[in-house]
Design a protein around this motif. Sequence first.
Motif, PDB file in Angstrom:
ATOM      1  N   GLY A  19      -4.605  -1.640  -5.172  1.00  0.00           N
ATOM      2  CA  GLY A  19      -4.785  -0.509  -6.061  1.00  0.00           C
ATOM      3  C   GLY A  19      -6.227  -0.333  -6.501  1.00  0.00           C
ATOM      4  N   TYR A  20      -6.920  -1.457  -6.718  1.00  0.00           N
ATOM      5  CA  TYR A  20      -8.324  -1.367  -7.105  1.00  0.00           C
ATOM      6  C   TYR A  20      -9.137  -0.711  -5.997  1.00  0.00           C
ATOM      7  CZ  TYR A  20     -12.923  -2.634  -8.893  1.00  0.00           C
ATOM      8  OH  TYR A  20     -14.214  -2.570  -9.362  1.00  0.00           O
ATOM      9  N   ALA A  21      -8.873  -1.120  -4.747  1.00  0.00           N
ATOM     10  CA  ALA A  21      -9.592  -0.531  -3.613  1.00  0.00           C
ATOM     11  C   ALA A  21      -9.189   0.922  -3.387  1.00  0.00           C
ATOM     12  CB  ALA A  21      -9.329  -1.346  -2.348  1.00  0.00           C
ATOM     13  N   LEU A  22      -7.913   1.227  -3.575  1.00  0.00           N
ATOM     14  CA  LEU A  22      -7.423   2.593  -3.364  1.00  0.00           C
ATOM     15  C   LEU A  22      -8.027   3.573  -4.364  1.00  0.00           C
ATOM     16  CD1 LEU A  22      -5.442   4.578  -1.962  1.00  0.00           C
ATOM     17  CD2 LEU A  22      -3.707   3.828  -3.615  1.00  0.00           C
ATOM     18  N   ASN A  23      -8.162   3.143  -5.606  1.00  0.00           N
ATOM     19  CA  ASN A  23      -8.613   4.036  -6.668  1.00  0.00           C
ATOM     20  C   ASN A  23     -10.092   3.907  -7.010  1.00  0.00           C
ATOM     21  OD1 ASN A  23      -5.931   5.102  -7.236  1.00  0.00           O
ATOM     22  ND2 ASN A  23      -5.471   3.048  -8.005  1.00  0.00           N
ATOM     23  N   TRP A  24     -10.780   2.918  -6.420  1.00  0.00           N
ATOM     24  CA  TRP A  24     -12.190   2.671  -6.709  1.00  0.00           C
ATOM     25  C   TRP A  24     -12.999   3.960  -6.514  1.00  0.00           C
ATOM     26  CZ3 TRP A  24     -16.765   3.186  -4.114  1.00  0.00           C
ATOM     27  CH2 TRP A  24     -17.856   2.519  -4.655  1.00  0.00           C
ATOM     28  N   PRO A  25     -13.947   4.243  -7.425  1.00  0.00           N
ATOM     29  CA  PRO A  25     -14.467   3.397  -8.509  1.00  0.00           C
ATOM     30  C   PRO A  25     -13.702   3.540  -9.822  1.00  0.00           C
ATOM     31  CG  PRO A  25     -15.802   5.362  -8.317  1.00  0.00           C
ATOM     32  CD  PRO A  25     -14.779   5.462  -7.233  1.00  0.00           C
ATOM     33  N   ASP A  26     -12.600   4.265  -9.811  1.00  0.00           N
ATOM     34  CA  ASP A  26     -11.801   4.414 -11.023  1.00  0.00           C
ATOM     35  C   ASP A  26     -10.723   3.337 -11.084  1.00  0.00           C
ATOM     36  OD1 ASP A  26     -13.215   6.789 -11.645  1.00  0.00           O
ATOM     37  OD2 ASP A  26     -11.886   7.937 -10.334  1.00  0.00           O
ATOM     38  N   ARG A  27     -10.102   3.217 -12.226  1.00  0.00           N
ATOM     39  CA  ARG A  27      -8.916   2.372 -12.388  1.00  0.00           C
ATOM     40  C   ARG A  27      -7.757   3.267 -12.813  1.00  0.00           C
ATOM     41  NH1 ARG A  27      -9.618  -3.314 -12.642  1.00  0.00           N
ATOM     42  NH2 ARG A  27     -11.802  -3.975 -12.857  1.00  0.00           N
ATOM     43  N   ARG A  28      -6.604   3.049 -12.164  1.00  0.00           N
ATOM     44  CA  ARG A  28      -5.411   3.793 -12.532  1.00  0.00           C
ATOM     45  C   ARG A  28      -4.308   2.815 -12.892  1.00  0.00           C
ATOM     46  NH1 ARG A  28      -4.373   8.658  -8.233  1.00  0.00           N
ATOM     47  NH2 ARG A  28      -2.519   8.861  -9.583  1.00  0.00           N
ATOM     48  N   ASP A  29      -3.305   3.316 -13.586  1.00  0.00           N
ATOM     49  CA  ASP A  29      -2.168   2.469 -13.944  1.00  0.00           C
ATOM     50  C   ASP A  29      -1.543   1.885 -12.684  1.00  0.00           C
ATOM     51  OD1 ASP A  29      -2.550   3.137 -16.570  1.00  0.00           O
ATOM     52  OD2 ASP A  29      -0.937   4.627 -16.648  1.00  0.00           O
ATOM     53  N   LEU A  30      -1.242   0.597 -12.735  1.00  0.00           N
ATOM     54  CA  LEU A  30      -0.608  -0.071 -11.595  1.00  0.00           C
ATOM     55  C   LEU A  30       0.667  -0.774 -12.065  1.00  0.00           C
ATOM     56  CD1 LEU A  30      -3.722  -1.700  -9.847  1.00  0.00           C
ATOM     57  CD2 LEU A  30      -2.494   0.363  -9.144  1.00  0.00           C
ATOM     58  N   PRO A  31       1.686  -0.832 -11.208  1.00  0.00           N
ATOM     59  CA  PRO A  31       2.968  -1.430 -11.587  1.00  0.00           C
ATOM     60  C   PRO A  31       2.979  -2.947 -11.425  1.00  0.00           C
ATOM     61  CG  PRO A  31       3.122  -0.568  -9.370  1.00  0.00           C
ATOM     62  CD  PRO A  31       1.743  -0.222  -9.851  1.00  0.00           C
ATOM     63  N   VAL A  32       2.010  -3.610 -12.062  1.00  0.00           N
ATOM     64  CA  VAL A  32       1.940  -5.070 -11.982  1.00  0.00           C
ATOM     65  C   VAL A  32       2.225  -5.662 -13.367  1.00  0.00           C
ATOM     66  CG1 VAL A  32       0.288  -5.000 -10.082  1.00  0.00           C
ATOM     67  CG2 VAL A  32      -0.558  -5.130 -12.428  1.00  0.00           C
ATOM     68  N   ALA A  33       2.689  -6.895 -13.383  1.00  0.00           N
ATOM     69  CA  ALA A  33       3.031  -7.553 -14.642  1.00  0.00           C
ATOM     70  C   ALA A  33       1.786  -7.742 -15.510  1.00  0.00           C
ATOM     71  CB  ALA A  33       3.684  -8.900 -14.363  1.00  0.00           C
ATOM     72  N   THR A  87       0.835  -1.199   0.000  1.00  0.00           N
ATOM     73  CA  THR A  87       0.000   0.000   0.000  1.00  0.00           C
ATOM     74  C   THR A  87       0.870   1.249   0.000  1.00  0.00           C
ATOM     75  OG1 THR A  87      -1.689  -1.215   1.258  1.00  0.00           O
ATOM     76  CG2 THR A  87      -1.890   1.184   1.165  1.00  0.00           C
ATOM     77  N   VAL A  88       1.900   1.253   0.843  1.00  0.00           N
ATOM     78  CA  VAL A  88       2.835   2.386   0.890  1.00  0.00           C
ATOM     79  C   VAL A  88       3.502   2.565  -0.471  1.00  0.00           C
ATOM     80  CG1 VAL A  88       5.003   3.212   1.891  1.00  0.00           C
ATOM     81  CG2 VAL A  88       3.223   2.265   3.371  1.00  0.00           C
ATOM     82  N   ASP A  89       3.868   1.459  -1.106  1.00  0.00           N
ATOM     83  CA  ASP A  89       4.496   1.526  -2.426  1.00  0.00           C
ATOM     84  C   ASP A  89       3.578   2.218  -3.433  1.00  0.00           C
ATOM     85  OD1 ASP A  89       6.530   0.556  -4.507  1.00  0.00           O
ATOM     86  OD2 ASP A  89       4.688  -0.374  -5.239  1.00  0.00           O
ATOM     87  N   LEU A  90       2.299   1.853  -3.416  1.00  0.00           N
ATOM     88  CA  LEU A  90       1.361   2.461  -4.365  1.00  0.00           C
ATOM     89  C   LEU A  90       1.138   3.937  -4.055  1.00  0.00           C
ATOM     90  CD1 LEU A  90      -1.331  -0.330  -4.839  1.00  0.00           C
ATOM     91  CD2 LEU A  90       0.488   0.337  -6.412  1.00  0.00           C
ATOM     92  N   LEU A  91       1.026   4.272  -2.781  1.00  0.00           N
ATOM     93  CA  LEU A  91       0.855   5.681  -2.419  1.00  0.00           C
ATOM     94  C   LEU A  91       2.043   6.500  -2.898  1.00  0.00           C
ATOM     95  CD1 LEU A  91      -0.520   5.545   1.246  1.00  0.00           C
ATOM     96  CD2 LEU A  91      -1.805   5.936  -0.848  1.00  0.00           C
ATOM     97  N   THR A  92       3.240   5.956  -2.716  1.00  0.00           N
ATOM     98  CA  THR A  92       4.457   6.656  -3.138  1.00  0.00           C
ATOM     99  C   THR A  92       4.477   6.850  -4.642  1.00  0.00           C
ATOM    100  OG1 THR A  92       5.661   5.715  -1.256  1.00  0.00           O
ATOM    101  CG2 THR A  92       6.976   6.596  -3.069  1.00  0.00           C
ATOM    102  N   ARG A  93       4.093   5.805  -5.386  1.00  0.00           N
ATOM    103  CA  ARG A  93       4.086   5.881  -6.843  1.00  0.00           C
ATOM    104  C   ARG A  93       3.012   6.846  -7.360  1.00  0.00           C
ATOM    105  NH1 ARG A  93       6.629   1.416  -9.571  1.00  0.00           N
ATOM    106  NH2 ARG A  93       7.486  -0.117  -8.123  1.00  0.00           N
ATOM    107  N   GLN A  94       1.959   7.023  -6.583  1.00  0.00           N
ATOM    108  CA  GLN A  94       0.852   7.886  -7.006  1.00  0.00           C
ATOM    109  C   GLN A  94       0.945   9.287  -6.396  1.00  0.00           C
ATOM    110  OE1 GLN A  94      -2.436   4.308  -7.834  1.00  0.00           O
ATOM    111  NE2 GLN A  94      -2.958   5.996  -6.489  1.00  0.00           N
ATOM    112  N   GLY A  95       2.144   9.678  -6.020  1.00  0.00           N
ATOM    113  CA  GLY A  95       2.331  11.061  -5.587  1.00  0.00           C
ATOM    114  C   GLY A  95       2.707  11.250  -4.146  1.00  0.00           C
ATOM    115  N   GLY A  96       2.516  10.191  -3.318  1.00  0.00           N
ATOM    116  CA  GLY A  96       2.925  10.270  -1.928  1.00  0.00           C
ATOM    117  C   GLY A  96       2.289  11.424  -1.187  1.00  0.00           C
ATOM    118  N   ALA A  97       3.109  12.124  -0.397  1.00  0.00           N
ATOM    119  CA  ALA A  97       2.604  13.210   0.444  1.00  0.00           C
ATOM    120  C   ALA A  97       2.043  14.362  -0.371  1.00  0.00           C
ATOM    121  CB  ALA A  97       3.719  13.699   1.359  1.00  0.00           C
TER     122      ALA A  97
END
Length: 393
Positions: A271-285, A18-28
Motif C-alpha cells: 500500500g505504501y508503494a501503491l499510494n506513494w508519495p501519499d499515505r491512504r487508509d490501509l486494512p491492516v491491524a 495487491t489485488v485486494d488493495l486495488l479492489t478496496r480502493q475502487g478497483g476498475a
Amino acid sequence: MARRITIFGATGSIGENTVDLLTRQGGAAEYDVVALSGGRNVARLAEQARALQADLAVTAHEECYDDLKAALAGSGVEAAAGPQALAEAADRPSDWIMSAIVGAAGLVPGMRALRHGTTLALANKESLVTAGPLLLATAAQHGARILPVDSEHSAIFQALVGEEIEAVERIVITASGGAFRDWPIEALKNATPEQASSHPNWAMGQRITVDSASMFNKALELIETKEYFGIDPDRIEAVVHPESLIHALVGFRDGAIMAHVGPPDMRHAIGYALNWPDRRDLPVARLDLVQIGQLNFRPACEARWPALRLAREVMQAGGLTGAAFNAAKEAALDAFLARQIGFTQMAEVVEAVLDRLSGDSLLTKSPESLEKVLETDHLARQAAADIVRGLER
C-alpha cells in the motif's frame, strides 16, 4: 485519468494482496488494469482479470494457454502465455507495475518495464541481487522509479524520508528466524519440506517460506540492501526478531535509531508503494503496544544459517556473483523440495557452486547487460545440477 496498473505475479501472495488493495480502493472504477500475470492457477488469474476488467491476462506457462483462454471466454480480456508474452506485457504502457514474480524469472519483465519510464514496485528481490547496478542504471537512464516492496526495504525507505544517506551509520534488517529458529542445529539436517513450509508469523508462498527457514531469504535481502541503498556491506546487519513487528532499523551518525514498527502484513508495504508519495487508509491491524509488552532480539547465528555468511561473501565479491548465488539458491531449493538433498545441503550446494565458478572471470564483471546476467544464471544452474547429483541421497 485512471492510473494504469500492471501486476506481475498476481496469483501469488504479494499479488493477491495487491489485488485486494486495488479492489478496496475502487478497483476498475479507479484503476485501469493493463495486465495481470500468474502461473498455473489460471482459474484464479481469470477471476482476478474479470473482477478488475483487465485488458490482458498472461500465464507464464504456454501449456496453460487454452485453459486460460477458456476461463476468460466472453469477458473481453485478452489471454496470452509464455515468457515472451510476459515481456510484451511489460511493454504495454503502465503508470505503476508490481513486480512480484518469484525468482530470476521476474528480472526480464521488470527490466522491460523500466525502459518505459514507469514506476516499478519491486517485490522481486532477485532482480536487485542478480543485476542491481544494471537495474538502477536502467531506471536512471529512462527516468523510471523503483519503489521497494519487501517489508524490510520498504521500512528502510520510509525511515530515510527526509534524511541524507550520508548520515546513515548502519542498517539493521530483522528476521523472524523461520520455522526452525528454536530447533537444535544438529536436527536441521533431517528437516523435511513440509516442516520448512510452515512460517510462524507470515502467510507466504512455499518457496519463500522455505527460504525463510534456511535464511536464504534474509541473505538475499542483505544483498538487496547493499544494492538499492548503496550502503557498505560492513554497515548492514541482520538480527532475529521473533515477533516480526520491527521490520528494519536505520542508525544515524548522531547515535539515533529509527525503527519501522508494524504488523506482519504485506499490505502495508504494498500500500505504501501503491499510494506513494501519499499515505491512504490501509486494512491492516493497529498495534497495541501494551498488549505486545516486549520485543525480543537474538543474534543471527551464521553457524545455524550459513546463507548469511555466503551473502557477505557475495557482497564483498560484487560483479555477477549475486546472479550465480541466486541461481544456485533456486536450484538447491528445487532439489530440496524434490527430496534430492537435505535441508542443510542447500547451503552446501550454493557454496560449492560459488567455489566452482570463482575462477571464472565472468563473475568479476559488473552486470553490464541482461544477457551476461542470464548467462551467469545458466552456468550456475548447470553447476548446481552437477553438484546435486553428487550429493543426492
